[in-house]
Design an enzyme around this catalytic site. Structure first.
Site, PDB file in Angstrom:
ATOM      1  N   ASN A 205       0.835  -1.202   0.000  1.00 39.24           N
ATOM      2  CA  ASN A 205       0.000   0.000   0.000  1.00 39.24           C
ATOM      3  C   ASN A 205       0.865   1.246   0.000  1.00 39.24           C
ATOM      4  OD1 ASN A 205      -0.499   1.929   2.512  1.00 39.24           O
ATOM      5  ND2 ASN A 205       0.168  -0.051   3.337  1.00 39.24           N
TER       6      ASN A 205
ATOM      7  N   PHE B 243      -1.674   8.205   4.140  1.00 39.40           N
ATOM      8  CA  PHE B 243      -2.479   8.837   5.205  1.00 39.40           C
ATOM      9  C   PHE B 243      -3.705   9.566   4.639  1.00 39.40           C
ATOM     10  CE2 PHE B 243       1.377   9.564   8.317  1.00 39.40           C
ATOM     11  CZ  PHE B 243       1.443   8.202   8.539  1.00 39.40           C
TER      12      PHE B 243
ATOM     13  N   SER C 124       5.544   5.192   8.664  1.00 41.08           N
ATOM     14  CA  SER C 124       4.909   4.927   7.371  1.00 41.08           C
ATOM     15  C   SER C 124       5.892   5.277   6.267  1.00 41.08           C
ATOM     16  CB  SER C 124       3.652   5.775   7.200  1.00 41.08           C
ATOM     17  OG  SER C 124       3.263   5.725   5.843  1.00 41.08           O
TER      18      SER C 124
ATOM     19  N   ASN D  63       5.052   6.026   3.329  1.00 41.51           N
ATOM     20  CA  ASN D  63       4.338   6.731   2.265  1.00 41.51           C
ATOM     21  C   ASN D  63       4.182   8.229   2.486  1.00 41.51           C
ATOM     22  OD1 ASN D  63       3.902   4.244   0.880  1.00 41.51           O
ATOM     23  ND2 ASN D  63       2.370   3.766   2.440  1.00 41.51           N
ATOM     24  N   THR D  64       4.790   8.754   3.542  1.00 40.44           N
ATOM     25  CA  THR D  64       4.831  10.199   3.759  1.00 40.44           C
ATOM     26  C   THR D  64       6.306  10.590   3.709  1.00 40.44           C
ATOM     27  OG1 THR D  64       2.821  10.221   5.085  1.00 40.44           O
ATOM     28  CG2 THR D  64       4.338  12.057   5.421  1.00 40.44           C
TER      29      THR D  64
ATOM     30  N   LYS E  10       5.394   3.787  17.028  1.00 45.09           N
ATOM     31  CA  LYS E  10       5.367   2.675  16.049  1.00 45.09           C
ATOM     32  C   LYS E  10       6.533   2.792  15.090  1.00 45.09           C
ATOM     33  CE  LYS E  10       2.311   0.256  12.866  1.00 45.09           C
ATOM     34  NZ  LYS E  10       0.912   0.097  12.464  1.00 45.09           N
TER      35      LYS E  10
ATOM     36  N   ASN F 236       5.687  -1.559  11.475  1.00 44.07           N
ATOM     37  CA  ASN F 236       4.909  -1.098  10.338  1.00 44.07           C
ATOM     38  C   ASN F 236       5.253  -1.956   9.104  1.00 44.07           C
ATOM     39  OD1 ASN F 236       3.385   0.713   8.630  1.00 44.07           O
ATOM     40  ND2 ASN F 236       3.779   2.320  10.133  1.00 44.07           N
TER      41      ASN F 236
ATOM     42  N   TYR G 204      -3.430  -7.059  10.676  1.00 44.72           N
ATOM     43  CA  TYR G 204      -4.041  -6.283   9.592  1.00 44.72           C
ATOM     44  C   TYR G 204      -4.186  -7.190   8.363  1.00 44.72           C
ATOM     45  CZ  TYR G 204      -5.310  -2.320   6.603  1.00 44.72           C
ATOM     46  OH  TYR G 204      -5.982  -1.470   5.761  1.00 44.72           O
TER      47      TYR G 204
HETATM   48  C1  LIG Z   1      -3.615  -0.833   3.525  1.00 43.93           C
HETATM   49  C2  LIG Z   1      -2.793  -0.579   4.761  1.00 43.93           C
HETATM   50  C3  LIG Z   1      -2.848   0.667   5.372  1.00 43.93           C
HETATM   51  C4  LIG Z   1      -2.106   0.912   6.533  1.00 43.93           C
HETATM   52  N1  LIG Z   1      -2.192   2.128   7.133  1.00 43.93           N
HETATM   53  C5  LIG Z   1      -1.524   2.353   8.278  1.00 43.93           C
HETATM   54  C6  LIG Z   1      -1.652   3.582   8.958  1.00 43.93           C
HETATM   55  O1  LIG Z   1      -2.403   4.477   8.552  1.00 43.93           O
HETATM   56  N2  LIG Z   1      -0.926   3.758  10.100  1.00 43.93           N
HETATM   57  C7  LIG Z   1      -0.112   2.784  10.611  1.00 43.93           C
HETATM   58  O2  LIG Z   1       0.494   2.992  11.667  1.00 43.93           O
HETATM   59  N3  LIG Z   1       0.022   1.599   9.994  1.00 43.93           N
HETATM   60  C8  LIG Z   1      -0.666   1.362   8.853  1.00 43.93           C
HETATM   61  N4  LIG Z   1      -0.541   0.151   8.227  1.00 43.93           N
HETATM   62  C9  LIG Z   1       0.402  -0.843   8.765  1.00 43.93           C
HETATM   63  C10 LIG Z   1      -0.298  -1.878   9.632  1.00 43.93           C
HETATM   64  O3  LIG Z   1      -0.905  -1.287  10.758  1.00 43.93           O
HETATM   65  C11 LIG Z   1       0.705  -2.951  10.107  1.00 43.93           C
HETATM   66  O4  LIG Z   1       1.668  -2.344  10.955  1.00 43.93           O
HETATM   67  C12 LIG Z   1       1.451  -3.624   8.957  1.00 43.93           C
HETATM   68  O5  LIG Z   1       0.577  -3.848   7.875  1.00 43.93           O
HETATM   69  C13 LIG Z   1       2.066  -4.980   9.357  1.00 43.93           C
HETATM   70  O6  LIG Z   1       1.059  -5.854   9.825  1.00 43.93           O
HETATM   71  P1  LIG Z   1       0.370  -6.985   8.903  1.00 43.93           P
HETATM   72  O7  LIG Z   1       1.464  -7.766   8.256  1.00 43.93           O
HETATM   73  O8  LIG Z   1      -0.485  -7.794   9.852  1.00 43.93           O
HETATM   74  O9  LIG Z   1      -0.453  -6.263   7.892  1.00 43.93           O
HETATM   75  C14 LIG Z   1      -1.284  -0.118   7.070  1.00 43.93           C
HETATM   76  C15 LIG Z   1      -1.227  -1.368   6.441  1.00 43.93           C
HETATM   77  C16 LIG Z   1      -1.975  -1.609   5.308  1.00 43.93           C
HETATM   78  C17 LIG Z   1      -1.904  -2.967   4.659  1.00 43.93           C
END
Ligand SMILES: Cc1cc2nc3c(=O)[nH]c(=O)nc-3n(C[C@H](O)[C@H](O)[C@H](O)COP(=O)(O)O)c2cc1C
Length: 339
Positions: A110, A114, A174, A176-177, A216, A245, A317
């Site tokens: 992704n 934000f 993140s 992406n910022t 985080k 993350n 997630y």
């Molecule tokens: C589509 C998407 C959007 C995410 N947006 C955020 C976010 O806004 N803030 C954040 O701290 N982590 C964000 N994450 C990261 C997740 O909270 C998590 O830390 C990361 O995906 C690793 O866990 P997972 O392997 O179970 O997905 C996002 C992950 C995905 C897949």
């Protein structure tokens, strides 16, 4: 039930299916029909950051960025739900497409950036809280705010959400910022976290309530950087660390045609990287600060692995997208068996 729903949802592009799933979940919640999707999760209370979690399995940030669905999500059995990342002002995020499923790898890339409706909207939503579990609010900075002024954005968000959050997460990881992850290192880290601690102290005083703050971090850190984060958290006196993350690495997914998409990779391919960071943190922190483990959890076994590595709580997630609500119960039961 979820395998059938997933088949339908996965026929749409990932972002449409994301929105559709949340709308369906909200509707089922209003109709009191969530029992169709989820089985009750037995209590297995755990005390972390001074809070009591009914069970140690949470929803990670990013799924409910605006706090529009946390009451419904909470009913699926999560011990805690983290909403956000929210920024001071609403912003659209990156252009679409920005969400990609690497289904063969149980992974997601992704670069949402934000996208959110701003902190004032989120606050209005959390005022309607029915969820009795722990509510975390994850905060970030607007893309237009220069990284040197990031603290201003975190402080604005802290001031607005403090009253409503059980804990607050400072997201500096993140990918992406632009520039955000630089806040994880050196003087930038110390300055940011010191400023955040000052704000927390002032808010605790004015609200007569201490709200713990977790930071985080990314999985793409060498051991020196992990040590620096752990030491700074201890020195400044923050309350917890969430690891991790998404990763900017692409190891293990090079065969997927989507692997070159820019953004953060999550799901199975980040599992080991996250666990390694948790192990390193645990070795340095020696129980002085709790770790929330996240990254690639898609079964009871992989949840238990994070606890064995040193985490006190876990979040899901991507695994939740691929497996559905059954994953919550599986993880909670596997962790309960350890006790
Ligand atoms: C589509 C998407 C959007 C995410 N947006 C955020 C976010 O806004 N803030 C954040 O701290 N982590 C964000 N994450 C990261 C997740 O909270 C998590 O830390 C990361 O995906 C690793 O866990 P997972 O392997 O179970 O997905 C996002 C992950 C995905 C897949």
């Amino acid at each position: 039930m979820y395998p059938l729903i997933k088949k339908i949802l996965f026929a749409f592009n990932p972002e449409t299916s994301h929105e559709l799933s949340l709308d369906c979940l909200g509707a089922l919640h209003r109709l009191k029909g969530l029992g169709l999707l989820a089985k009750p999760v037995a209590d297995n209370p755990v005390q972390v950051m001074g809070l009591t979690f009914a069970n140690p399995v949470g929803l990670a940030a990013g799924l409910d960025k605006n706090g529009d669905y946390f009451n419904a999500l909470g009913e699926l059995g999560f011990g805690f739900v983290e909403i956000g990342t929210v920024t001071p002002l609403a912003q659209p995020g990156n252009p679409k497409p920005r969400l990609f499923r690497l289904a063969e790898h149980n992974a997601i890339i992704n670069r949402m950036g934000f996208n959110n409706k701003g902190v004032d909207h989120l606050v209005e939503q959390v005022k309607r809280r029915k969820f009795k579990g722990i509510l975390g609010i994850n905060i970030g900075k607007n893309a237009k705010t220069p990284v040197e002024n990031a603290l201003d954005d975190y402080r604005i968000c802290m001031q607005k959400v403090y009253q409503y959050a059980d804990y607050i997460t400072v997201n500096v990881s993140s990918p992406n910022t632009p520039g955000l992850r630089n806040l994880q290192f050196g003087d930038s880290l110390t300055e940011l976290l010191t400023g955040i601690k000052h704000e927390q102290t002032a808010l605790a005083q004015s609200h007569q309530r201490y709200v713990p703050i977790a930071v985080k971090i990314a999985p793409d850190m060498d051991s020196d950087a992990v040590k620096e984060v752990a030491d700074t958290l201890l020195t400044v006196g923050l309350d917890g660390v969430i690891a991790t993350n998404t990763t900017v690495g692409r190891e293990g997914v090079e065969d997927d045609p989507l692997h070159e998409q820019a953004g953060g990779l999550s799901g199975k391919p980040v599992r080991n990287k996250s666990t390694q960071v948790i192990k390193q943190l645990a070795a340095i922190l020696e129980g002085r600060l709790p770790i929330i483990g996240v990254g690639g959890i898609d079964s009871g076994e992989t949840a238990e692995e994070k606890i064995a590595a040193g985490a006190s709580l876990v979040q899901v997630y991507s695994g939740f997208i691929y497996r559905g609500p059954v994953l919550i119960k599986e993880c909670a039961e596997a962790i309960a068996k350890r006790n």
